[in-house]
Motif scaffolding. Structure first.
Motif, PDB file in Angstrom:
ATOM      1  N   ILE A  49       0.836  -1.206   0.000  1.00  0.00           N
ATOM      2  CA  ILE A  49       0.000   0.000   0.000  1.00  0.00           C
ATOM      3  C   ILE A  49       0.869   1.253   0.000  1.00  0.00           C
ATOM      4  CG2 ILE A  49      -1.716   1.298   1.325  1.00  0.00           C
ATOM      5  CD1 ILE A  49      -2.705  -1.444   2.391  1.00  0.00           C
ATOM      6  N   ALA A  50       1.951   1.222   0.778  1.00  0.00           N
ATOM      7  CA  ALA A  50       2.823   2.394   0.867  1.00  0.00           C
ATOM      8  C   ALA A  50       3.474   2.730  -0.463  1.00  0.00           C
ATOM      9  CB  ALA A  50       3.903   2.158   1.922  1.00  0.00           C
ATOM     10  N   ALA A  51       3.598   1.741  -1.352  1.00  0.00           N
ATOM     11  CA  ALA A  51       4.209   1.975  -2.661  1.00  0.00           C
ATOM     12  C   ALA A  51       3.272   2.703  -3.622  1.00  0.00           C
ATOM     13  CB  ALA A  51       4.653   0.650  -3.263  1.00  0.00           C
ATOM     14  N   LYS A  52       1.988   2.780  -3.291  1.00  0.00           N
ATOM     15  CA  LYS A  52       1.040   3.493  -4.140  1.00  0.00           C
ATOM     16  C   LYS A  52       1.186   5.000  -3.945  1.00  0.00           C
ATOM     17  CE  LYS A  52      -0.934  -0.507  -5.147  1.00  0.00           C
ATOM     18  NZ  LYS A  52      -0.753  -1.169  -6.455  1.00  0.00           N
ATOM     19  N   SER A  53       0.475   5.764  -4.765  1.00  0.00           N
ATOM     20  CA  SER A  53       0.487   7.221  -4.634  1.00  0.00           C
ATOM     21  C   SER A  53      -0.031   7.624  -3.264  1.00  0.00           C
ATOM     22  CB  SER A  53      -0.397   7.853  -5.718  1.00  0.00           C
ATOM     23  OG  SER A  53      -0.729   9.182  -5.383  1.00  0.00           O
ATOM     24  N   ALA A  54       0.814   8.294  -2.478  1.00  0.00           N
ATOM     25  CA  ALA A  54       0.418   8.686  -1.122  1.00  0.00           C
ATOM     26  C   ALA A  54      -0.794   9.618  -1.122  1.00  0.00           C
ATOM     27  CB  ALA A  54       1.587   9.327  -0.393  1.00  0.00           C
ATOM     28  N   PRO A  55      -0.831  10.646  -1.991  1.00  0.00           N
ATOM     29  CA  PRO A  55      -2.032  11.497  -1.993  1.00  0.00           C
ATOM     30  C   PRO A  55      -3.294  10.731  -2.370  1.00  0.00           C
ATOM     31  CG  PRO A  55      -0.211  12.602  -3.100  1.00  0.00           C
ATOM     32  CD  PRO A  55       0.217  11.193  -2.880  1.00  0.00           C
ATOM     33  N   ALA A  56      -3.201   9.813  -3.326  1.00  0.00           N
ATOM     34  CA  ALA A  56      -4.378   9.054  -3.737  1.00  0.00           C
ATOM     35  C   ALA A  56      -4.863   8.142  -2.618  1.00  0.00           C
ATOM     36  CB  ALA A  56      -4.068   8.231  -4.985  1.00  0.00           C
ATOM     37  N   ILE A  57      -3.936   7.524  -1.884  1.00  0.00           N
ATOM     38  CA  ILE A  57      -4.326   6.656  -0.773  1.00  0.00           C
ATOM     39  C   ILE A  57      -4.995   7.468   0.322  1.00  0.00           C
ATOM     40  CG2 ILE A  57      -3.414   5.272   1.134  1.00  0.00           C
ATOM     41  CD1 ILE A  57      -3.553   3.672  -1.399  1.00  0.00           C
ATOM     42  N   ARG A  58      -4.417   8.629   0.655  1.00  0.00           N
ATOM     43  CA  ARG A  58      -5.008   9.461   1.710  1.00  0.00           C
ATOM     44  C   ARG A  58      -6.411   9.925   1.314  1.00  0.00           C
ATOM     45  NH1 ARG A  58      -1.370  11.789   5.596  1.00  0.00           N
ATOM     46  NH2 ARG A  58       0.760  11.024   5.333  1.00  0.00           N
ATOM     47  N   MET A  59      -6.567  10.359   0.065  1.00  0.00           N
ATOM     48  CA  MET A  59      -7.881  10.829  -0.365  1.00  0.00           C
ATOM     49  C   MET A  59      -8.885   9.677  -0.436  1.00  0.00           C
ATOM     50  SD  MET A  59      -7.175  13.911  -3.119  1.00  0.00           S
ATOM     51  CE  MET A  59      -5.972  13.048  -4.133  1.00  0.00           C
ATOM     52  N   THR A  60      -8.416   8.499  -0.835  1.00  0.00           N
ATOM     53  CA  THR A  60      -9.303   7.338  -0.866  1.00  0.00           C
ATOM     54  C   THR A  60      -9.801   7.011   0.531  1.00  0.00           C
ATOM     55  OG1 THR A  60      -8.225   6.411  -2.823  1.00  0.00           O
ATOM     56  CG2 THR A  60      -9.446   4.884  -1.430  1.00  0.00           C
ATOM     57  N   LYS A  61      -8.910   7.063   1.517  1.00  0.00           N
ATOM     58  CA  LYS A  61      -9.344   6.792   2.892  1.00  0.00           C
ATOM     59  C   LYS A  61     -10.341   7.845   3.367  1.00  0.00           C
ATOM     60  CE  LYS A  61      -7.909   6.003   7.630  1.00  0.00           C
ATOM     61  NZ  LYS A  61      -6.870   5.538   8.556  1.00  0.00           N
ATOM     62  N   ARG A  62     -10.085   9.111   3.047  1.00  0.00           N
ATOM     63  CA  ARG A  62     -11.033  10.158   3.448  1.00  0.00           C
ATOM     64  C   ARG A  62     -12.410   9.898   2.850  1.00  0.00           C
ATOM     65  NH1 ARG A  62      -6.785  14.856   1.860  1.00  0.00           N
ATOM     66  NH2 ARG A  62      -5.295  14.506   3.570  1.00  0.00           N
ATOM     67  N   LEU A  63     -12.454   9.508   1.588  1.00  0.00           N
ATOM     68  CA  LEU A  63     -13.732   9.243   0.935  1.00  0.00           C
ATOM     69  C   LEU A  63     -14.434   8.040   1.562  1.00  0.00           C
ATOM     70  CD1 LEU A  63     -12.820   9.882  -2.804  1.00  0.00           C
ATOM     71  CD2 LEU A  63     -14.423  11.220  -1.416  1.00  0.00           C
ATOM     72  N   LEU A  64     -13.689   6.990   1.851  1.00  0.00           N
ATOM     73  CA  LEU A  64     -14.303   5.818   2.462  1.00  0.00           C
ATOM     74  C   LEU A  64     -14.867   6.151   3.848  1.00  0.00           C
ATOM     75  CD1 LEU A  64     -11.729   3.065   1.436  1.00  0.00           C
ATOM     76  CD2 LEU A  64     -14.022   3.427   0.506  1.00  0.00           C
ATOM     77  N   ARG A  65     -14.151   6.973   4.597  1.00  0.00           N
ATOM     78  CA  ARG A  65     -14.671   7.398   5.899  1.00  0.00           C
ATOM     79  C   ARG A  65     -15.903   8.282   5.724  1.00  0.00           C
ATOM     80  NH1 ARG A  65     -10.771   7.054  10.130  1.00  0.00           N
ATOM     81  NH2 ARG A  65     -10.271   4.828  10.232  1.00  0.00           N
ATOM     82  N   MET A  66     -15.879   9.167   4.752  1.00  0.00           N
ATOM     83  CA  MET A  66     -17.034  10.029   4.507  1.00  0.00           C
ATOM     84  C   MET A  66     -18.272   9.222   4.136  1.00  0.00           C
ATOM     85  SD  MET A  66     -15.539  13.266   2.331  1.00  0.00           S
ATOM     86  CE  MET A  66     -17.206  13.905   2.082  1.00  0.00           C
TER      87      MET A  66
END
Length: 264
Positions: A206-223
């Protein structure tokens, strides 16, 4: 930071946080442990180089939760008047779910053994859980005549649904690793020796993926848990626009298209 908490920031962007009081089964009610855990989580929260957090326990137990001897002795965070005990929860253990809920990086619990009471709750606060074959998850508060004071019920309902959360909590029964897998409480059950390598490998992927995309994906899933669809779509469009303009997106496109270009 206290030696009760070990925080290892790895070069691949993964941080490994270890509850490190195995002689006492990694309790989560002692002030020194709680303060060290909160301090470590805040460091992770503020460290932009950390892309994924893995939490585990030292020794054969993930965490036994609250110190039952202190409860009986009315000592530590269990001492004082009702108002004082409530304040101890607010200023102590309840800081943990608040920070865990704020973290916009993926979190993985590597549950290496029994996770009871507050220890179970800590694992529930993580986005994903991997379990060793000896892991057990215990929302066992009613067996001691108390409730989950650190927000565990809030997370349990979201993971299992209301009815199953009721059954487990009302009966105060531990859930073995294989049942936890069937219920969807954990992603995988692996042999004890393979647990941490597997958790770190997943975190590294997971850490090898785009850090901004992972963070935004988590924010969306929480939302998605609390937001109306129209508001969610507006947020998704704004985040997607930001992602399309990022250097990480350009790099990912180049990597995805490179094999095709090379084979043409």
């Amino acid at each position: 930071m206290s030696d009760k908490i070990l925080l290892d920031r790895r070069p691949d962007g993964v941080a490994l946080l270890t509850l490190n009081d195995p002689a006492r089964r990694n309790p989560l009610s002692d002030r020194c442990m709680l303060d060290a855990l909160v301090a470590a989580l805040r460091q992770v929260e503020q460290d932009g180089a950390v892309r994924v957090l893995v939490i585990t326990g030292a020794g054969p137990v993930f965490s036994a939760g609250g110190n039952v001897k202190d409860m009986q002795a009315k000592a530590g965070m269990f001492s004082g008047t009702g108002v004082e005990i409530a304040e101890a929860y607010l200023s102590g253990v309840q800081q943990i779910p608040q920070i865990m809920q704020r973290l916009d990086i993926p979190t993985i619990a590597a549950v290496n053994g029994p996770a009871m009471g507050a220890g179970c709750d800590l694992s529930l606060m993580c986005d994903m859980r991997l379990a060793s074959s000896t892991a057990r998850f215990g929302e066992v508060f009613v067996n001691l005549g108390i409730v989950s004071g650190d927000g565990g019920g809030w997370f349990l309902v979201r993971h299992l649904g209301y009815q199953r959360a009721c059954e487990i909590s009302f009966r105060g029964r531990p859930v073995e690793a294989e049942e936890a897998l069937r219920l969807g409480l954990v992603l995988e059950v692996v042999p004890d020796a393979e647990l941490l390598p597997r958790a770190l490998a997943l975190a590294g992927e997971i850490a090898a993926k785009s850090a901004p995309a992972i963070r935004m994906t988590k924010r969306l899933l929480r939302m998605a848990e609390r937001t109306h669809l129209q508001d969610f779509l507006a947020a998704a469009a704004a985040m997607q626009a930001a992602a399309h303009g990022s250097a990480e997106h350009d790099q990912a496109l180049a990597a995805a298209l490179a094999p095709r270009a090379g084979g043409a």
